[in-house]
Enzyme design. Sequence first.
Site, PDB file in Angstrom:
ATOM      1  N   CYS A 108     -10.572  -7.500   3.172  1.00 28.34           N
ATOM      2  CA  CYS A 108      -9.100  -7.480   3.183  1.00 28.34           C
ATOM      3  C   CYS A 108      -8.547  -6.574   4.282  1.00 28.34           C
ATOM      4  O   CYS A 108      -7.372  -6.680   4.625  1.00 28.34           O
ATOM      5  CB  CYS A 108      -8.572  -7.055   1.824  1.00 28.34           C
ATOM      6  SG  CYS A 108      -9.184  -5.444   1.296  1.00 28.34           S
ATOM      7  N   ARG A 130       5.267  -1.007  -2.291  1.00 28.15           N
ATOM      8  CA  ARG A 130       3.869  -0.545  -2.282  1.00 28.15           C
ATOM      9  C   ARG A 130       3.843   0.870  -2.819  1.00 28.15           C
ATOM     10  O   ARG A 130       4.481   1.765  -2.264  1.00 28.15           O
ATOM     11  CB  ARG A 130       3.278  -0.590  -0.874  1.00 28.15           C
ATOM     12  CG  ARG A 130       1.948   0.134  -0.763  1.00 28.15           C
ATOM     13  CD  ARG A 130       1.240  -0.082   0.562  1.00 28.15           C
ATOM     14  NE  ARG A 130       0.633  -1.392   0.625  1.00 28.15           N
ATOM     15  CZ  ARG A 130      -0.369  -1.723   1.428  1.00 28.15           C
ATOM     16  NH1 ARG A 130      -0.879  -0.839   2.257  1.00 28.15           N
ATOM     17  NH2 ARG A 130      -0.867  -2.940   1.429  1.00 28.15           N
ATOM     18  N   GLN A 165      -2.605 -10.005  -1.235  1.00 27.72           N
ATOM     19  CA  GLN A 165      -3.864 -10.144  -0.498  1.00 27.72           C
ATOM     20  C   GLN A 165      -4.707 -11.271  -1.080  1.00 27.72           C
ATOM     21  O   GLN A 165      -5.270 -12.087  -0.338  1.00 27.72           O
ATOM     22  CB  GLN A 165      -4.638  -8.820  -0.542  1.00 27.72           C
ATOM     23  CG  GLN A 165      -5.944  -8.866   0.228  1.00 27.72           C
ATOM     24  CD  GLN A 165      -5.744  -8.954   1.734  1.00 27.72           C
ATOM     25  OE1 GLN A 165      -5.020  -8.154   2.309  1.00 27.72           O
ATOM     26  NE2 GLN A 165      -6.382  -9.917   2.390  1.00 27.72           N
ATOM     27  N   HIS A 197      -3.407  -6.038  -6.002  1.00 27.03           N
ATOM     28  CA  HIS A 197      -2.905  -6.370  -4.662  1.00 27.03           C
ATOM     29  C   HIS A 197      -2.747  -7.893  -4.606  1.00 27.03           C
ATOM     30  O   HIS A 197      -3.515  -8.589  -3.954  1.00 27.03           O
ATOM     31  CB  HIS A 197      -3.882  -5.864  -3.603  1.00 27.03           C
ATOM     32  CG  HIS A 197      -3.319  -5.823  -2.208  1.00 27.03           C
ATOM     33  ND1 HIS A 197      -2.008  -6.176  -1.911  1.00 27.03           N
ATOM     34  CD2 HIS A 197      -3.883  -5.476  -1.019  1.00 27.03           C
ATOM     35  CE1 HIS A 197      -1.808  -6.034  -0.602  1.00 27.03           C
ATOM     36  NE2 HIS A 197      -2.924  -5.615  -0.050  1.00 27.03           N
ATOM     37  N   ASP A 242     -14.273  -4.567   0.083  1.00 27.96           N
ATOM     38  CA  ASP A 242     -13.070  -3.756   0.318  1.00 27.96           C
ATOM     39  C   ASP A 242     -13.551  -2.324   0.562  1.00 27.96           C
ATOM     40  O   ASP A 242     -14.723  -1.999   0.308  1.00 27.96           O
ATOM     41  CB  ASP A 242     -12.166  -3.840  -0.933  1.00 27.96           C
ATOM     42  CG  ASP A 242     -10.848  -3.075  -0.793  1.00 27.96           C
ATOM     43  OD1 ASP A 242     -10.490  -2.677   0.330  1.00 27.96           O
ATOM     44  OD2 ASP A 242     -10.180  -2.871  -1.827  1.00 27.96           O
ATOM     45  N   ARG A 272      -1.767 -13.589   5.414  1.00 29.63           N
ATOM     46  CA  ARG A 272      -0.817 -12.750   4.691  1.00 29.63           C
ATOM     47  C   ARG A 272       0.611 -13.202   5.004  1.00 29.63           C
ATOM     48  O   ARG A 272       1.460 -13.285   4.135  1.00 29.63           O
ATOM     49  CB  ARG A 272      -0.985 -11.272   5.103  1.00 29.63           C
ATOM     50  CG  ARG A 272      -2.342 -10.649   4.758  1.00 29.63           C
ATOM     51  CD  ARG A 272      -2.548 -10.543   3.269  1.00 29.63           C
ATOM     52  NE  ARG A 272      -1.458  -9.810   2.650  1.00 29.63           N
ATOM     53  CZ  ARG A 272      -1.367  -8.475   2.589  1.00 29.63           C
ATOM     54  NH1 ARG A 272      -2.341  -7.729   3.081  1.00 29.63           N
ATOM     55  NH2 ARG A 272      -0.342  -7.883   1.994  1.00 29.63           N
TER      56      ARG A 272
HETATM   57  N1  NVA Z   1      -8.362  -1.027  -2.072  1.00 29.83           N
HETATM   58  C1  NVA Z   1      -7.663  -0.723  -0.851  1.00 29.83           C
HETATM   59  C2  NVA Z   1      -6.955  -1.944  -0.333  1.00 29.83           C
HETATM   60  C3  NVA Z   1      -6.312  -1.752   1.007  1.00 29.83           C
HETATM   61  C4  NVA Z   1      -5.574  -2.948   1.455  1.00 29.83           C
HETATM   62  C5  NVA Z   1      -6.692   0.416  -1.060  1.00 29.83           C
HETATM   63  O1  NVA Z   1      -6.013   0.439  -2.103  1.00 29.83           O
HETATM   64  O2  NVA Z   1      -6.624   1.309  -0.217  1.00 29.83           O
HETATM   65  N1   CP Z   2      -4.939  -5.510   3.560  1.00 26.64           N
HETATM   66  C1   CP Z   2      -3.808  -4.754   3.563  1.00 26.64           C
HETATM   67  O1   CP Z   2      -3.009  -4.765   2.621  1.00 26.64           O
HETATM   68  O2   CP Z   2      -3.624  -4.059   4.698  1.00 26.64           O
HETATM   69  P1   CP Z   2      -2.533  -2.913   4.946  1.00 26.64           P
HETATM   70  O3   CP Z   2      -2.895  -1.749   4.073  1.00 26.64           O
HETATM   71  O4   CP Z   2      -2.645  -2.613   6.415  1.00 26.64           O
HETATM   72  O5   CP Z   2      -1.175  -3.454   4.590  1.00 26.64           O
END
Ligand code: NVA
Ligand code: CP
Length: 298
Positions: free
Chosen positions: A257, A101, A131, A128, A217, A285
């Site tokens: 999400c 990540r 997700q 992502h 989101d 997930r």
């Molecule tokens: N768009 C959000 C998704 C979190 C799972 C982010 O990147 O923070």
């Molecule tokens: N939806 C998601 O990816 O959650 P986290 O950021 O908690 O992993």
Amino acid sequence: MKHLLSIEKLARADLEKILADAVVMKHERGAHTTQPLKGQTWALIFSKSSTRTRVSFEVGIHELGGRPMFLSAVDIQLGRGEPIKDTARVLGRMVHGAVFRTFAQRDVEEFAQYANIPTINALTDEEHPCQVLADVQTIQEQLGAIRGKVVTFIGDGACNMADSWIFAAAKLGFELRVAAPKSFQPTPTLLKRAGGKIICTTDVKAAARGADVLYTDVWVSMGKEAESAQRLKKLKGYQLNQSLVKLAQPGALVMHCLPAYRGKEIDEATFEANAQTIFDQAENRLHAQKAVLAWAVS
Ligand code: NVA
Ligand code: CP
């Protein structure tokens, strides 16, 4: 070597296989007859916060017979500037797979190239994929095949979740509507790369009308905190709330999400009325990623 770097680069057949296997993983949880990760150690390298992704991968790797090793980027030399390609070449000699990540999509791609082990994108600024796999699984559990359905994404139409939805639409044959302010619309280049039936509009009501799924989101994705005030102002009219739900199909799914910010991208009443679906997404997930892991080592 199999990697899940993006929905964009995932072959349609692999996408369909993972979605089908995710259903089996869920059904057979606790009674798996094979351990595809037996004897393996998988590194989880995270440069951003996470609850769902971290926990679901740690549990999923364990349930498939492997050992997860969580590496916060700030604790390893990567956080002090060691290049991705060096980190990748070290880990590639020691672990069997990686879940990464981070910020730039090209960093996950570079890692996969240099590590030479199966690599999974656990969220970048651009995609992502894990997700969206869990989300499609959730939709198909409740509404049947996603092909031909209408999914409306409301809010930051230029974020990683919107991008992954855009690439999924062409591959899985559903209509995607993106309702976002002008400055948060997907770029024409991205839309061209994706193909498929994508309708982009600033008219959130028109986008919600007759939809099978309303999805949102956060308005401030990780890494965009400096833009918070400006984003909250511009996205204000794009809240997923009861007035939009009324315009959608009766029984339409409301999805998020997570993490959710009540009073911003969704209101409390709409969130709680749809908590069952939203937490099914979170649970899926685990199942979808177990299917990804098994596919990656097959
Ligand atoms: N768009 C959000 C998704 C979190 C799972 C982010 O990147 O923070
Ligand atoms: N939806 C998601 O990816 O959650 P986290 O950021 O908690 O992993």
